[in-house]
Scaffold this active site. Sequence first.
Site, mmCIF file in Angstrom:
data_model
loop_
_atom_site.group_PDB
_atom_site.id
_atom_site.type_symbol
_atom_site.label_atom_id
_atom_site.label_comp_id
_atom_site.label_asym_id
_atom_site.label_seq_id
_atom_site.Cartn_x
_atom_site.Cartn_y
_atom_site.Cartn_z
ATOM 1 N N LYS A 1 30.042 33.115 36.982
ATOM 2 C CA LYS A 1 29.626 34.289 37.757
ATOM 3 C C LYS A 1 30.844 34.984 38.346
ATOM 4 C CE LYS A 1 30.310 34.331 41.592
ATOM 5 N NZ LYS A 1 30.770 34.476 42.970
ATOM 6 N N THR A 2 30.995 36.221 38.222
ATOM 7 C CA THR A 2 31.875 37.053 39.048
ATOM 8 C C THR A 2 31.899 38.464 38.479
ATOM 9 O OG1 THR A 2 34.084 37.563 39.857
ATOM 10 C CG2 THR A 2 34.027 36.193 37.909
ATOM 11 N N ARG B 1 31.760 30.982 50.727
ATOM 12 C CA ARG B 1 33.021 30.687 50.032
ATOM 13 C C ARG B 1 33.611 29.327 50.409
ATOM 14 N NH1 ARG B 1 34.863 34.661 46.871
ATOM 15 N NH2 ARG B 1 34.255 36.811 47.323
ATOM 16 N N ASP C 1 37.270 29.596 40.888
ATOM 17 C CA ASP C 1 37.480 28.531 41.867
ATOM 18 C C ASP C 1 36.253 27.624 41.961
ATOM 19 O OD1 ASP C 1 40.081 29.146 42.672
ATOM 20 O OD2 ASP C 1 39.358 30.773 43.937
ATOM 21 N N GLY D 1 31.418 35.545 45.953
ATOM 22 C CA GLY D 1 30.759 36.843 46.161
ATOM 23 C C GLY D 1 29.512 36.982 45.304
ATOM 24 N N ASP E 1 34.151 40.365 38.774
ATOM 25 C CA ASP E 1 35.524 40.680 38.367
ATOM 26 C C ASP E 1 35.732 40.543 36.852
ATOM 27 O OD1 ASP E 1 35.840 40.975 41.019
ATOM 28 O OD2 ASP E 1 37.387 39.455 41.287
HETATM 29 P P1 FBP Z 1 33.930 36.275 43.310
HETATM 30 O O1 FBP Z 1 35.144 36.062 42.488
HETATM 31 O O2 FBP Z 1 33.668 35.214 44.290
HETATM 32 O O3 FBP Z 1 32.745 36.551 42.456
HETATM 33 O O4 FBP Z 1 34.116 37.592 44.199
HETATM 34 C C1 FBP Z 1 34.672 38.720 43.667
HETATM 35 C C2 FBP Z 1 34.818 39.798 44.704
HETATM 36 O O5 FBP Z 1 33.708 40.665 44.686
HETATM 37 C C3 FBP Z 1 36.120 40.549 44.472
HETATM 38 O O6 FBP Z 1 35.959 41.585 43.538
HETATM 39 C C4 FBP Z 1 36.494 40.974 45.856
HETATM 40 O O7 FBP Z 1 37.877 41.107 46.008
HETATM 41 C C5 FBP Z 1 36.023 39.853 46.700
HETATM 42 O O8 FBP Z 1 34.935 39.282 46.019
HETATM 43 C C6 FBP Z 1 35.603 40.274 48.078
HETATM 44 O O9 FBP Z 1 35.308 39.163 48.806
HETATM 45 P P2 FBP Z 1 34.547 39.147 50.192
HETATM 46 O O10 FBP Z 1 33.099 39.103 49.872
HETATM 47 O O11 FBP Z 1 34.976 37.876 50.798
HETATM 48 O O12 FBP Z 1 34.918 40.359 50.954
#
Ligand code: FBP
Length: 706
Positions: free
Chosen positions: A224-225, A169, A200, A105, A227
Amino acid sequence: MTEENTSNIDQFLANPEIKKATGNINHALTERLEFVPPLCKAFNSFYTRLESDPVYTFQIHPSAREKLPDIIDNPVQRIAESATFPDTEKSWKRRLNIGIVFSGGPAPGGHNVIAGVFDAMCAVNPDSRLFGFLMGPEGILENNYTEITREKVDAFRNLGGFTMIGTGRTKIDTQKKMNLARQTCRSLNLDALVIVGGDDSNTNAAFMAQEFYKEGIQVIGVPKTIDGDIQVRDKNNKLLCAVSFGFHTAARAFSHNISNLCADCSSDVKYWHVCKVMGRVASHLALETALQVHPNITLIGEEIADFIDEERIRKAEEQGTVDYTAYGMTLRHVSRLICDGIVKRAASGKNYGVIVMPEGLLEFINEIQVFIIKLNTIIAEYNETHDTDFHSEFPTLDDKLDYLRRMARMARENHTFSVWNTRDDDLFNVLPPFFQEGLLTERDSHGNFQFSQVETDKVIMGLVRDYLKTLTERGVYKVGIERDWYLRTMENGGLDPENYGPALFKNYVSSDQFLIVKESVVSVKTLKQTLVKEGVIDEDADIPTPVEKIYKASVPKFKTQNHFYGYDGRGNDPTWFDCTYTYNLGRTVFSLIAGGVTGQMAAIKNLEKTFEDWEPLGIPIAPLMHLEERQGKLALVLQKSLVDIESPTFRIFSAMRENWLAAHPGTDCYRRPGPIRYSGQSEDARPITLVLNELGRASSLQASMR
Ligand code: FBP
């Protein structure tokens, strides 16, 4: 439109003032693009030098040693300023080809990572080239890239999103994909590949570093994230990386919006705003948002999982049994906690408020977690055995439920063990269909459950609504009546408040500000019965209009508005913290590449301190791996960091919770963090979580609290 009109509008559009007002370039954008983040001390001079730091050691998983033998013993690399670099200057200044990819993300600050790598690379050797793989790792597999030029970099400095090259992803997890990636690296003659991603993706970076080790293609990860769950400590708990980039901006963006909801609900006092905030598993974003805004109720998944019901344990012990349901909270229990807060606030006349809950909350609720694991296993096994995709085979919810039912029936009839048994099936069928659908939703390419697809808030608030109904019927959930208003209303209606007060309210004598209607009064009928019983009106008299008005004001209407904060915050333009952090991360990446290492994650140490103390470094990824269940199997992955409920930050949050609930007369404790800024330090200098942990550590609060 007539010809004359068309030419008028054309003339109008050609007007420079109109062009300026309607153009894509505005003042705020220009200022952002021109902002130059400060550099860490290590980058003060032209060269940097890598210094292995043996102080940091890691608990290595045997499986990581077996699978990543060439990078498992990598040390932490400090990046030090170097005025001269005579020995290796030649190789340091060599012309490099670097590939970079965003994975997962979006997170605010990604463009600055690219800018940092690009600027450092060009400063050392302008003939070096940077290639951006398009739409995530898929771009590597398909050799789909763009060359990153100064013009492109300058168009995205300090801007949010991953728009410059996109993201995706896809996971490079098979030998076939590794070979495709190798071909791409070879065709571009890459010296290094930079993977900007979450747990990941950094796991992927380590496996690629191992795979390309012998050919000398370096692989560097970047944490990066939004979260915030990439945090790195060594074996001795020494902090190396306090948080991933993007976390601060996302939390600030959510907080600004949620603080606006606080202003809204305390103005028209009629809504509970229910805010689900992103964070696939860990609740860091919810915690930071709580610290930024002081909402009335905040749920933290890690705390809910940690709950132990002492009373149940005691009862079970008395009966000589073990009650496993006493560990962790059930969905029902969580909903009761929320109801408790709502009821208490209503008693103080505040039948409104703000609730923050993390998107990944369900992961921490035992009964749901069991379903998630079982369904992960069933879906993965089905795909493997039938060499097809569960979701295409069973497209509708009914199809899926049918498959599960058959599984349970077969197990029962054949007396065989099955992951899904009749009990699971019965329990699952009690859940509302939208929730069943959510739990059966397609897993992402890494096998992760997609919490963002599940309406967690709807599930929990459904239970809250049901229980509040029961509490209303029992006369427990009532809106407190302000004494002054009661007195005025009665006097305006020509009634003696002192006569009716003790009959109507349970705290007329003891309370001076908010009066609570007696529990026995739950309808106009019971109101009359009570007034008659207390001898304030006769059996055949009508309830006086002011009294009925007061009673009606005490009947709560529970109205909610649901909000999801996620995609908006992760696309936000970065805060000062994230602009600066990511630009320096980019510089760090280049230093690691120039220094010739691989399998390292670029990081900045001391993010929890003031900027002057920030220290760039490389953290070996392989030693951070552990085994985790993915797609029904154990896989070696980078360990996620969850909220530590023993940390100073959590303890402080927990101590403030009662204040923020503000279930007392008087104003709420809402905090206004304001909009995101990239200049000046103040609010946007650091996440509050980091500040509190650091202050707590420095004052040894952590130790004394344990
Ligand atoms: P990353 O761990 O890849 O940075 O993504 C985090 C996130 O934003 C989460 O908070 C959320 O649950 C998820 O991506 C949503 O994913 P998608 O973009 O596939 O809807």
